[in-house]
Write a protein that holds these residues in place. Structure first.
Motif, PDB file in Angstrom:
ATOM      1  N   MET A 254     -83.866  43.687  56.733  1.00 43.20           N
ATOM      2  CA  MET A 254     -82.486  43.255  56.903  1.00 43.20           C
ATOM      3  C   MET A 254     -82.350  41.737  56.727  1.00 43.20           C
ATOM      4  O   MET A 254     -81.267  41.274  56.420  1.00 43.20           O
ATOM      5  CB  MET A 254     -81.966  43.657  58.279  1.00 43.20           C
ATOM      6  N   ARG A 255     -83.431  40.989  56.945  1.00 40.62           N
ATOM      7  CA  ARG A 255     -83.298  39.539  56.829  1.00 40.62           C
ATOM      8  C   ARG A 255     -83.079  39.110  55.385  1.00 40.62           C
ATOM      9  O   ARG A 255     -82.629  38.007  55.134  1.00 40.62           O
ATOM     10  CB  ARG A 255     -84.500  38.830  57.428  1.00 40.62           C
ATOM     11  N   PHE A 256     -83.418  39.965  54.424  1.00 40.50           N
ATOM     12  CA  PHE A 256     -83.166  39.643  53.029  1.00 40.50           C
ATOM     13  C   PHE A 256     -81.804  40.143  52.561  1.00 40.50           C
ATOM     14  O   PHE A 256     -81.272  39.673  51.570  1.00 40.50           O
ATOM     15  CB  PHE A 256     -84.260  40.232  52.130  1.00 40.50           C
ATOM     16  N   PHE A 257     -81.238  41.097  53.276  1.00 37.36           N
ATOM     17  CA  PHE A 257     -79.938  41.639  52.893  1.00 37.36           C
ATOM     18  C   PHE A 257     -78.786  40.714  53.276  1.00 37.36           C
ATOM     19  O   PHE A 257     -77.877  40.481  52.489  1.00 37.36           O
ATOM     20  CB  PHE A 257     -79.728  43.015  53.540  1.00 37.36           C
ATOM     21  N   TRP A 258     -78.805  40.187  54.497  1.00 42.81           N
ATOM     22  CA  TRP A 258     -77.671  39.399  54.989  1.00 42.81           C
ATOM     23  C   TRP A 258     -77.431  38.109  54.212  1.00 42.81           C
ATOM     24  O   TRP A 258     -76.260  37.785  53.943  1.00 42.81           O
ATOM     25  CB  TRP A 258     -77.795  39.138  56.481  1.00 42.81           C
ATOM     26  N   PRO A 259     -78.453  37.358  53.827  1.00 42.09           N
ATOM     27  CA  PRO A 259     -78.158  36.177  52.998  1.00 42.09           C
ATOM     28  C   PRO A 259     -77.516  36.551  51.665  1.00 42.09           C
ATOM     29  O   PRO A 259     -76.611  35.864  51.194  1.00 42.09           O
ATOM     30  CB  PRO A 259     -79.524  35.523  52.782  1.00 42.09           C
ATOM     31  N   LEU A 260     -77.972  37.647  51.064  1.00 38.20           N
ATOM     32  CA  LEU A 260     -77.376  38.091  49.805  1.00 38.20           C
ATOM     33  C   LEU A 260     -75.925  38.528  50.011  1.00 38.20           C
ATOM     34  O   LEU A 260     -75.047  38.190  49.217  1.00 38.20           O
ATOM     35  CB  LEU A 260     -78.194  39.233  49.209  1.00 38.20           C
ATOM     36  N   PHE A 261     -75.671  39.237  51.081  1.00 37.08           N
ATOM     37  CA  PHE A 261     -74.325  39.699  51.400  1.00 37.08           C
ATOM     38  C   PHE A 261     -73.363  38.520  51.595  1.00 37.08           C
ATOM     39  O   PHE A 261     -72.287  38.468  51.000  1.00 37.08           O
ATOM     40  CB  PHE A 261     -74.369  40.571  52.665  1.00 37.08           C
ATOM     41  N   TRP A 262     -73.765  37.551  52.423  1.00 33.39           N
ATOM     42  CA  TRP A 262     -72.896  36.412  52.693  1.00 33.39           C
ATOM     43  C   TRP A 262     -72.761  35.502  51.479  1.00 33.39           C
ATOM     44  O   TRP A 262     -71.684  34.937  51.231  1.00 33.39           O
ATOM     45  CB  TRP A 262     -73.386  35.625  53.905  1.00 33.39           C
ATOM     46  N   ALA A 263     -73.821  35.343  50.716  1.00 29.79           N
ATOM     47  CA  ALA A 263     -73.740  34.535  49.497  1.00 29.79           C
ATOM     48  C   ALA A 263     -72.762  35.168  48.514  1.00 29.79           C
ATOM     49  O   ALA A 263     -71.996  34.468  47.843  1.00 29.79           O
ATOM     50  CB  ALA A 263     -75.115  34.386  48.859  1.00 29.79           C
ATOM     51  N   PHE A 264     -72.774  36.498  48.415  1.00 29.79           N
ATOM     52  CA  PHE A 264     -71.844  37.182  47.533  1.00 29.79           C
ATOM     53  C   PHE A 264     -70.402  36.987  47.990  1.00 29.79           C
ATOM     54  O   PHE A 264     -69.522  36.669  47.185  1.00 29.79           O
ATOM     55  CB  PHE A 264     -72.174  38.671  47.451  1.00 29.79           C
ATOM     56  N   LEU A 265     -70.151  37.137  49.273  1.00 24.98           N
ATOM     57  CA  LEU A 265     -68.788  36.967  49.779  1.00 24.98           C
ATOM     58  C   LEU A 265     -68.285  35.531  49.603  1.00 24.98           C
ATOM     59  O   LEU A 265     -67.150  35.314  49.159  1.00 24.98           O
ATOM     60  CB  LEU A 265     -68.706  37.364  51.253  1.00 24.98           C
ATOM     61  N   ILE A 266     -69.123  34.570  49.933  1.00 24.26           N
ATOM     62  CA  ILE A 266     -68.718  33.168  49.789  1.00 24.26           C
ATOM     63  C   ILE A 266     -68.515  32.813  48.326  1.00 24.26           C
ATOM     64  O   ILE A 266     -67.557  32.112  47.975  1.00 24.26           O
ATOM     65  CB  ILE A 266     -69.746  32.249  50.473  1.00 24.26           C
ATOM     66  N   SER A 267     -69.377  33.322  47.451  1.00 24.57           N
ATOM     67  CA  SER A 267     -69.227  33.068  46.017  1.00 24.57           C
ATOM     68  C   SER A 267     -67.939  33.679  45.480  1.00 24.57           C
ATOM     69  O   SER A 267     -67.263  33.072  44.642  1.00 24.57           O
ATOM     70  CB  SER A 267     -70.417  33.625  45.241  1.00 24.57           C
ATOM     71  N   CYS A 268     -67.597  34.866  45.960  1.00 26.81           N
ATOM     72  CA  CYS A 268     -66.348  35.506  45.525  1.00 26.81           C
ATOM     73  C   CYS A 268     -65.141  34.672  45.923  1.00 26.81           C
ATOM     74  O   CYS A 268     -64.225  34.465  45.120  1.00 26.81           O
ATOM     75  CB  CYS A 268     -66.221  36.903  46.119  1.00 26.81           C
ATOM     76  N   VAL A 269     -65.127  34.191  47.143  1.00 30.29           N
ATOM     77  CA  VAL A 269     -63.992  33.399  47.620  1.00 30.29           C
ATOM     78  C   VAL A 269     -63.877  32.090  46.846  1.00 30.29           C
ATOM     79  O   VAL A 269     -62.797  31.728  46.373  1.00 30.29           O
ATOM     80  CB  VAL A 269     -64.120  33.133  49.136  1.00 30.29           C
ATOM     81  N   VAL A 270     -65.000  31.382  46.698  1.00 30.14           N
ATOM     82  CA  VAL A 270     -64.979  30.104  45.994  1.00 30.14           C
ATOM     83  C   VAL A 270     -64.589  30.304  44.530  1.00 30.14           C
ATOM     84  O   VAL A 270     -63.760  29.557  43.985  1.00 30.14           O
ATOM     85  CB  VAL A 270     -66.346  29.398  46.117  1.00 30.14           C
TER      86      VAL A 270
END
Length: 59
Positions: free
Chosen positions: A1-17
């Protein structure tokens, strides 16, 4: 799970930006560039978290 959450949040932040900046420019939203930015951010988090920052705290 420690590798999933950074990818998840990076995707969401990248989408918003990406959405905000592309909307300001008046262009259409492209998911490809958003995914590329998310992967770059995720790799940077992994490298910093597992190598660079962990090595400095041990000394």
């Amino acid at each position: 799970m420690r590798f999933f959450w950074p990818l998840f949040w990076a995707f969401l932040i990248s989408c918003v930006v990406s959405y905000v900046l592309i909307s300001m420019a008046g262009n259409t939203f492209e998911i490809g560039s958003t995914l590329a930015a998310a992967l770059v951010i995720t790799l940077a988090v992994y490298v910093l978290g597992e190598g660079v920052l962990k090595g400095e705290s041990d000394q």
